[in-house]
Design an enzyme around this catalytic site. Structure first.
Site, PDB file in Angstrom:
ATOM      1  N   ALA A   1       0.838  -1.219   0.000  1.00 31.45           N
ATOM      2  CA  ALA A   1       0.000   0.000   0.000  1.00 31.45           C
ATOM      3  C   ALA A   1       0.864   1.257   0.000  1.00 31.45           C
ATOM      4  O   ALA A   1       1.957   1.261   0.580  1.00 31.45           O
ATOM      5  CB  ALA A   1      -0.922  -0.015   1.218  1.00 31.45           C
TER       6      ALA A   1
ATOM      7  N   GLY B   1       0.219   1.369  -3.236  1.00 29.97           N
ATOM      8  CA  GLY B   1       0.240   0.732  -4.546  1.00 29.97           C
ATOM      9  C   GLY B   1       0.924   1.505  -5.650  1.00 29.97           C
ATOM     10  O   GLY B   1       0.861   1.094  -6.812  1.00 29.97           O
ATOM     11  N   GLY B   2       1.575   2.602  -5.334  1.00 28.84           N
ATOM     12  CA  GLY B   2       2.222   3.399  -6.379  1.00 28.84           C
ATOM     13  C   GLY B   2       3.317   2.649  -7.109  1.00 28.84           C
ATOM     14  O   GLY B   2       3.384   2.662  -8.352  1.00 28.84           O
TER      15      GLY B   2
ATOM     16  N   ASP C   1       0.126 -10.847   6.304  1.00 26.48           N
ATOM     17  CA  ASP C   1       1.322 -10.367   6.995  1.00 26.48           C
ATOM     18  C   ASP C   1       2.566 -10.807   6.234  1.00 26.48           C
ATOM     19  O   ASP C   1       2.807 -12.004   6.064  1.00 26.48           O
ATOM     20  CB  ASP C   1       1.339 -10.930   8.417  1.00 26.48           C
ATOM     21  CG  ASP C   1       2.474 -10.385   9.264  1.00 26.48           C
ATOM     22  OD1 ASP C   1       3.356  -9.681   8.719  1.00 26.48           O
ATOM     23  OD2 ASP C   1       2.491 -10.670  10.472  1.00 26.48           O
TER      24      ASP C   1
ATOM     25  N   ASP D   1       9.016  -3.242   0.304  1.00 27.52           N
ATOM     26  CA  ASP D   1       8.851  -1.831   0.663  1.00 27.52           C
ATOM     27  C   ASP D   1       8.537  -1.798   2.152  1.00 27.52           C
ATOM     28  O   ASP D   1       7.392  -1.661   2.567  1.00 27.52           O
ATOM     29  CB  ASP D   1       7.729  -1.218  -0.171  1.00 27.52           C
ATOM     30  CG  ASP D   1       7.685   0.294  -0.068  1.00 27.52           C
ATOM     31  OD1 ASP D   1       8.586   0.866   0.584  1.00 27.52           O
ATOM     32  OD2 ASP D   1       6.754   0.898  -0.618  1.00 27.52           O
TER      33      ASP D   1
ATOM     34  N   CYS E   1      11.410   4.535   3.115  1.00 29.32           N
ATOM     35  CA  CYS E   1      11.424   5.999   3.022  1.00 29.32           C
ATOM     36  C   CYS E   1      12.009   6.563   4.313  1.00 29.32           C
ATOM     37  O   CYS E   1      11.504   7.524   4.884  1.00 29.32           O
ATOM     38  CB  CYS E   1      10.035   6.561   2.727  1.00 29.32           C
ATOM     39  SG  CYS E   1       8.738   6.037   3.870  1.00 29.32           S
TER      40      CYS E   1
END
Length: 442
Positions: A257, A259-260, A307, A325, A378
């Site tokens: 999520a 989802g980019g 999970d 990610d 990030c």
């Protein structure tokens, strides 16, 4: 007679729970905006985001101006005071309007006893702001507008870059878009925007990215609703190229999520054998589906609410490519989520690092020999990034680190680190791991 809504009081209602460490802007602000008159929504966002962006300076000023702190049940007044100070200090709102509306908000909050107090404090700041701020010049939290633990950690991690990182965190991030390669080229997208008098420039590193000169409502961007464009920071757009998936391959996007990166992958590479997206939270999994549907890609991906640190959902068939990610501190995207530096605590980073290592270790078992895994966060803390890769490589003899040859970011012993750039990309980290077919080979 229509009810007169005080936007400052509404904004205080959004920020008060955050001062108590409950929720975030993303959880509290949408509901407030839904009850906000359309003409005032931009102001509401400005008040909330602006105040959170300057939170540590404003808290220092408030402590200087108050004889004693507000009680726990009056955190709405604390939030309102911070909002008032932000308007006088940093906004373009006329001082008389900011002062009047903020003082009047005490009535809306059913605390009229605070009216005189607010009037006195805000007027004092108007008169003495230079002297007050000069007295706070030796306070690092005021100077750098970050918590002390953050300043200490970032200066230790990046002794040559920490000042620039902290300064970049306090700037507003640009609106960056991704052109959908299945529908048009980036050059065509730029031409379409210019035809509507919207100025944009190509991103420096992402071949699909373009940045708007001025932010705007995405629904008003030509081609957005038709799926020609998506909102995505340039740093996040680098994932698809690093994954380097090919037709016929089986791909996993873990912790997918919103989802980019998944959508970008599908836009760039058609003919994949199977693509699976795993997301733990149902609401966030729905966001993935929403994005896929807007782009017409929902039939090319299977979404599992599961999970990534477990194997309950895995069918036993290995993947050629895996994107991890990983959940992280979000310290590379503070410009977009300024409440992170207020809500995040230093002692949480070690626990996050363990979660990241657990997910990476679990998913490695699902990668085919000869396959590629891309690890991304990030975050700008090495504890969540290169040190995770270092620990993982020490534990897995079948893993090989592949240095990333690129012009972006800073080359590290493992992976590459991007720092937030004024007018450019967010802070991000990437590392590429290959699974060797024979443990004896390099």
């Amino acid at each position: 007679m229509a009810e007169v809504i005080n936007i400052r009081a509404m904004a205080a209602g959004v920020l008060a729970p955050l001062l108590r460490q409950h929720g975030s802007l993303s959880t509290h602000l949408p509901d407030a905006l839904a009850h906000c008159p359309p003409q005032d929504r931009a102001l509401m966002q400005q008040l909330c985001y602006g105040t959170m962006r300057e939170m540590f300076r404003l808290q220092s000023l408030a402590a200087k101006l108050l004889k004693k702190p507000f009680k726990a049940q009056d955190m709405d007044l604390q939030a309102l005071l911070l909002i008032g100070l932000w308007q006088l200090r940093s906004s373009r709102i006329p001082a008389h309007a900011a002062l009047h509306e903020t003082v009047e908000a005490t009535h809306v909050l059913n605390k009229p006893w605070a009216k005189k107090l607010f009037n006195a404090i805000l007027r004092r700041y108007q008169r003495e702001h230079s002297a007050l701020e000069s007295q706070l010049g030796n306070d690092p939290c005021f100077t750098w507008n970050h918590p002390q633990w953050f300043i200490d950690k970032i200066s230790h991690n990046w002794p040559e870059h920490w000042r620039e990182i902290l300064a970049a965190n306090d700037q507003q991030a640009p609106l960056t878009l991704r052109a959908n390669a299945r529908q048009l080229t980036r050059e065509q997208a730029l031409a379409n925007l210019r035809a509507e008098s919207i100025n944009a420039t190509p991103c420096q590193y992402s071949k699909a990215g373009l940045t708007l000169e001025e932010p705007m409502d995405v629904s008003a961007i030509p081609g957005f609703t038709q799926g020609q464009l998506s909102v995505q920071d340039e740093a996040a757009q680098l994932a698809a190229e690093l994954l380097a998936a090919s037709p016929g391959e089986r791909v996993l996007d873990a912790c997918a999520a919103p989802g980019g990166k998944l959508c970008h992958l599908l836009e760039e590479c058609s003919g994949l054998q199977e693509v699976i997206a795993v997301e733990l939270e149902p609401a966030r999994a729905q966001r993935i589906l929403d994005n896929l549907q807007r782009l017409g890609l929902e039939l090319e991906c299977r979404i599992l609410t599961a999970d990534a640190s477990s194997q309950d959902w895995w069918d036993g068939n290995a993947f050629d490519r895996i994107l991890v990610d990983a959940p992280c501190s979000g310290t590379g995207v503070i410009r977009r989520h300024p409440d992170i530096k207020w809500l995040r605590k230093g002692d949480e980073i070690a626990a996050l690092a363990q979660v990241q290592l657990n997910i990476l270790t679990n998913l490695w078992q699902m990668l085919k020999p000869g396959g590629r895994l891309v690890y991304a966060t990030c975050s700008i803390f090495s504890q969540e990034n290169e040190r995770i890769i270092e620990r993982f490589l020490q534990q897995h003899s079948d893993a090989r680190h592949q240095p990333i040859e690129a012009e972006w970011g800073e080359l590290r012993p493992y992976g590459r680190q991007l720092f937030p750039q004024p007018g450019g990309h967010d802070g991000f980290y990437y590392a590429v791991l290959n699974k060797v077919t024979d443990n004896s080979t390099a």
